[in-house]
Motif scaffolding. Structure first.
Motif, PDB file in Angstrom:
ATOM      1  N   ASP A   1      58.212  44.756  82.855  1.00 21.39           N
ATOM      2  CA  ASP A   1      57.436  43.537  83.030  1.00 21.39           C
ATOM      3  C   ASP A   1      58.361  42.447  83.539  1.00 21.39           C
ATOM      4  O   ASP A   1      58.805  41.577  82.788  1.00 21.39           O
ATOM      5  CB  ASP A   1      56.830  43.158  81.665  1.00 21.39           C
TER       6      ASP A   1
ATOM      7  N   PRO B   1      48.377  43.468  82.667  1.00 22.50           N
ATOM      8  CA  PRO B   1      48.062  44.905  82.516  1.00 22.50           C
ATOM      9  C   PRO B   1      48.300  45.703  83.794  1.00 22.50           C
ATOM     10  O   PRO B   1      48.812  46.827  83.736  1.00 22.50           O
ATOM     11  CB  PRO B   1      46.581  44.907  82.150  1.00 22.50           C
ATOM     12  N   ALA B   2      47.934  45.111  84.954  1.00 20.17           N
ATOM     13  CA  ALA B   2      48.113  45.842  86.212  1.00 20.17           C
ATOM     14  C   ALA B   2      49.589  46.122  86.453  1.00 20.17           C
ATOM     15  O   ALA B   2      49.962  47.213  86.890  1.00 20.17           O
ATOM     16  CB  ALA B   2      47.523  45.034  87.369  1.00 20.17           C
TER      17      ALA B   2
ATOM     18  N   LEU C   1      51.897  46.322  84.117  1.00 16.47           N
ATOM     19  CA  LEU C   1      52.330  47.310  83.119  1.00 16.47           C
ATOM     20  C   LEU C   1      51.941  48.721  83.548  1.00 16.47           C
ATOM     21  O   LEU C   1      52.652  49.682  83.321  1.00 16.47           O
ATOM     22  CB  LEU C   1      51.695  47.004  81.762  1.00 16.47           C
ATOM     23  N   LYS C   2      50.790  48.812  84.189  1.00 22.79           N
ATOM     24  CA  LYS C   2      50.286  50.116  84.615  1.00 22.79           C
ATOM     25  C   LYS C   2      51.155  50.696  85.727  1.00 22.79           C
ATOM     26  O   LYS C   2      51.419  51.893  85.765  1.00 22.79           O
ATOM     27  CB  LYS C   2      48.846  49.951  85.124  1.00 22.79           C
ATOM     28  N   ALA C   3      51.586  49.811  86.624  1.00 25.34           N
ATOM     29  CA  ALA C   3      52.304  50.273  87.809  1.00 25.34           C
ATOM     30  C   ALA C   3      53.802  50.405  87.582  1.00 25.34           C
ATOM     31  O   ALA C   3      54.519  50.853  88.466  1.00 25.34           O
ATOM     32  CB  ALA C   3      52.026  49.310  88.967  1.00 25.34           C
TER      33      ALA C   3
ATOM     34  N   TYR D   1      57.962  53.931  84.625  1.00 24.73           N
ATOM     35  CA  TYR D   1      58.293  54.465  83.302  1.00 24.73           C
ATOM     36  C   TYR D   1      59.291  55.607  83.399  1.00 24.73           C
ATOM     37  O   TYR D   1      60.011  55.895  82.456  1.00 24.73           O
ATOM     38  CB  TYR D   1      57.023  54.913  82.577  1.00 24.73           C
TER      39      TYR D   1
ATOM     40  N   ASN E   1      53.924  59.271  81.962  1.00 31.50           N
ATOM     41  CA  ASN E   1      52.535  58.911  81.627  1.00 31.50           C
ATOM     42  C   ASN E   1      52.382  58.652  80.135  1.00 31.50           C
ATOM     43  O   ASN E   1      51.670  57.750  79.714  1.00 31.50           O
ATOM     44  CB  ASN E   1      51.578  60.034  82.024  1.00 31.50           C
TER      45      ASN E   1
ATOM     46  N   ARG F   1      53.690  55.302  79.423  1.00 30.00           N
ATOM     47  CA  ARG F   1      52.774  54.282  79.951  1.00 30.00           C
ATOM     48  C   ARG F   1      51.620  54.062  78.978  1.00 30.00           C
ATOM     49  O   ARG F   1      51.271  52.925  78.653  1.00 30.00           O
ATOM     50  CB  ARG F   1      52.233  54.723  81.312  1.00 30.00           C
ATOM     51  N   GLU F   2      51.064  55.171  78.483  1.00 30.89           N
ATOM     52  CA  GLU F   2      49.938  55.024  77.556  1.00 30.89           C
ATOM     53  C   GLU F   2      50.355  54.307  76.279  1.00 30.89           C
ATOM     54  O   GLU F   2      49.599  53.496  75.737  1.00 30.89           O
ATOM     55  CB  GLU F   2      49.343  56.398  77.223  1.00 30.89           C
TER      56      GLU F   2
ATOM     57  N   LEU G   1      50.649  50.572  77.190  1.00 32.14           N
ATOM     58  CA  LEU G   1      49.336  49.964  77.441  1.00 32.14           C
ATOM     59  C   LEU G   1      48.569  49.795  76.133  1.00 32.14           C
ATOM     60  O   LEU G   1      47.840  48.822  75.940  1.00 32.14           O
ATOM     61  CB  LEU G   1      48.530  50.811  78.420  1.00 32.14           C
TER      62      LEU G   1
END
Lengths: 269, 435
Positions: free
Chosen positions: B79, B86-87, B89-91, B94, B128, B131-132, B135
């Motif tokens: 970040d 959120p967008a 954090l998603k991108a 990781y 992934n 990431r989860e 999020l």
């Protein structure tokens, strides 16, 4: 020869005293090429018990099954001649065999209750014909039918247990109650006591005698004693023909044909 | 006369000839009993061997190796702006977190080639996973904690002991360096087994450690649903028509012969039929359970019709006569009395037919249900595959890890068969009426 004799006899003694409900004329039945019944003419008196006797395979059951057109379910079966119920030919084009069977009930040799509760067995006929307006009326009908069949006292507490759990004699009376519930005019019985013990037989016979005040009963039986005990009129069948017909007492005490004589005294059959 | 009778009566039961015959008869009975027993023993042994071999290979598909690493959720990586968008954090990258953690664990690995091998210990799925986590709980950012990450399929194979360490390095997918690193991780207690829940919740994947059977299970479910919806009513009504209504004539005899023949037609032929009609003429979606279901319904119909006909035929005629004599029509007799009494037999036949359909592969290959589909289908119109085809696909894959997946999927399929057969028994008992 015999045929003409039987015919003459009918003409000679017209049953004017009794109202005739079914009258059959020159009925022939074929199963494929097998000529099972030959030229039968018989009048059935109303509100009387008529018994059909004769050795096995003589066509008495076949004749009985013509009267409510149950033979229609046998594909190779062909019926000719005239069978009048209250003056209407039941094999006529505009006769619905389903409605006919509601008017002419049937009880079979082996008790055949549906594998459902006692109540549902009796209620089935009224249900499919829409005879009852509501639940109370249906209850009433079921109870009355069971009462008339003399079964009510025995099954009062188990109306909702399976009809097949009853004893053989009770099952047969349940089948009679089931037939009565459709309010028929005529009840055909095809050896109704042949699979019952003597006590159950006595009960069913008693019931049949009570029923004749309201119904016309035609019974096929192998038991000469039974025919003699309960019926007013008897027809003796042999090889697909009627050999002799008449008042039961007369037929059993002074038969006019020697084959009848032979059969009722046990020399053949 | 009397002499003869006496002779045969008294002495013959003790005569030598009679004793011989008696012995022979007893011997024949005994040997037949033994042969029968032997047949059962052989059948049971073969079945046991089959089940044991599948279960011993397949049980390990239900557990999966995880590597626990100290992951630092760097603010600068995840970040950069510090806004916690959120967008963003998603991108975020990781994968870098995983790589940093591995580098920290093995600081002496330097060359690019070695590093690539090192990073390969952890599955691509691990990023992934992180990431989860982030999020779901953004407060993790800036903190550091040990996380169990999904290991790659090769690591999983080593940990489960399927890789022969003594084989020359050139014959091994896992090289000496990797084995050394794994030993270090093992010693520090970083390697662990966890229940492989992904196997039951994920769709197919090219990465064996991530591949799951859920897509195939849902595909099978939709396919069977279509099959039942089409084959059951048509089959039962056909059977009732043929038994209760149809006149006996040449045309109906021909129909009967043809139905019996159809039951023996190889299933792949039905696949071709489905391809020709449902795809090429009706233009239904390719690879979709609706087409598979229709094709299998064609295949199952003869089985259901034959079973239903024999069940209908087994209803005693006295019941039909009773109903008819009360003034019921043929139609009322059939549906009020015959059908309910035939139901247990019909259901048993139907479930046998459906079990057949559940295990069928060949006709589905013809209509494109053999494609690689990673998504779990949401309706009968989505592309999907079914369990037996999934087993076929995995059995065909080169990775060692797919071997256990194949056996695992077979175990799941067998569980379904047992479930369906149990259901058949329960339904039969429930609808059975005694008289």
């Amino acid at each position: 020869m015999v045929q003409s004799f039987a015919g003459k006899r009918l003409e000679a003694v017209p049953e004017t005293a009794e109202e005739v409900i079914i009258s059959t004329r020159n009925v022939d039945v074929f199963y494929g090429d097998n000529h099972a019944i030959r030229n039968i003419s018989l009048d059935i008196p109303k509100h009387r018990i008529t018994s059909l006797i004769g050795p096995s395979g003589c066509g008495k059951s076949t004749f009985l099954r013509c009267l409510n057109r149950m033979n229609d379910t046998v594909e190779s079966c062909r019926v000719s001649g005239e069978i009048l119920l209250d003056g209407v030919d039941i094999y006529g084009k505009d006769v619905d065999e389903v409605l006919l069977r509601a008017r002419v009930g049937m009880v079979f040799q082996k008790p055949n209750p549906f594998p459902k509760s006692v109540y549902d067995n009796v209620a089935y006929g009224p249900r499919i014909h829409g005879l009852a307006e509501n639940k109370d009326e249906l209850d009433e009908m079921v109870l009355t039918s069971l009462e008339r069949a003399g079964l009510l006292d025995e099954v009062q507490n188990r109306l909702h247990s399976s009809g097949t759990s009853l004893s053989g004699g009770q099952q047969q009376r349940l089948c009679i109650a089931r037939a009565l519930a459709v309010r028929p005019d005529i009840i055909l019985m095809d050896e109704p006591c042949s699979s019952l013990d003597p006590i159950a037989t006595a009960k069913v016979e008693e019931l049949i005698e009570e029923l004749k005040t309201n119904y016309t009963i035609i019974i096929v039986t192998h038991s000469m004693q039974q025919a003699a005990r309960i019926s007013e009129k008897t027809a003796f069948f042999h090889m697909g023909q009627i050999v002799e017909t008449g008042a039961t007492e007369q037929l059993f005490t002074s038969p006019s044909d020697e084959r009848t004589q032979g059969y009722i005294t046990g020399r053949f059959g | 006369m009397t002499d003869l009778l006496d002779n045969t009566g008294a002495s013959s039961w003790n005569s030598e000839r009679f004793q011989k015959r008696l012995k022979k008869r007893k011997r024949a009975e005994k040997s037949f009993r033994l042969v029968g027993l032997g047949a059962i023993v052989i059948a049971l042994t073969l079945l046991a061997i089959l089940l044991f071999s599948i279960a011993s290979k397949g049980y390990s598909a239900f557990i999966q190796t995880y590597i626990t690493l100290d992951i630092t959720f760097e603010q600068s990586v995840l970040d950069k702006t510090g806004e916690g968008h959120p967008a963003a954090l998603k991108a975020a990258n990781y994968g870098k977190l995983v790589r940093d953690a591995l580098r920290a664990e093995f600081p002496d690995v330097k060359t690019r080639k070695d590093l690539r091998a090192l990073f390969g210990l952890v599955s691509k799925e691990a990023s992934n996973q992180l990431r989860e986590m982030v999020l779901a709980d953004p407060s993790l950012i800036g903190r550091s904690m040990p996380v169990a990450l999904l290991a790659s399929d090769d690591v999983d194979m080593v940990h489960k002991g399927y890789i022969d360490r003594k084989a020359p390095q050139s014959d091994r997918r896992v090289k000496d360096d990797e084995l050394r690193w794994l030993d270090v991780l093992e010693k520090s207690g970083a390697l662990s087994f966890k229940f492989n829940s992904g196997f039951f919740t994920e769709g197919d994947s090219r990465e064996p450690e991530k591949a799951g059977i859920a897509g195939a299970m849902v595909g099978s479910f939709f396919t069977l649903l279509v099959t039942i919806a089409v084959a059951f009513p048509i089959g039962v009504l056909t059977a009732i028509y043929l038994e209760e209504f149809a006149p006996r004539n040449r045309f109906n005899d021909l129909i009967e012969v043809n139905i019996n023949n159809l039951a023996a037609v190889p299933s792949i032929v039905f696949g071709l039929l489905g391809l020709a009609i449902f795809l090429n003429v009706a233009h239904l979606p390719r690879s979709a359970p609706v087409v598979g279901g229709l094709t299998l319904a064609l295949m199952t119909l003869p089985t259901i019709i034959i079973a239903a006909r024999s069940a209908v035929r087994a209803v005693p005629g006295s019941i039909r006569q009773a109903a008819l004599s009360l003034g019921a029509s043929t139609h009322q007799t059939a549906f009020h009395h015959v059908l309910p009494l035939a139901m247990p037999g019909i259901l048993t036949g139907t479930i046998i037919g459906l079990s057949q359909a559940l295990g069928e592969t060949a006709p589905l290959l013809m209509i494109g249900m053999v494609a690689f589909i990673a998504d779990i289908p949401h309706s009968a119109l989505d592309p999907a595959t079914v369990m037996p085809v999934q087993i076929f696909l995995w059995a065909d894959s080169p990775e060692r890890a797919f071997v256990e997946k194949t056996s695992g999927a077979i175990l799941v399929l067998l569980a379904f068969f047992i479930f369906m057969n149990a259901l058949a028994i329960v339904l039969r008992k429930k609808f059975e009426r005694r008289w």
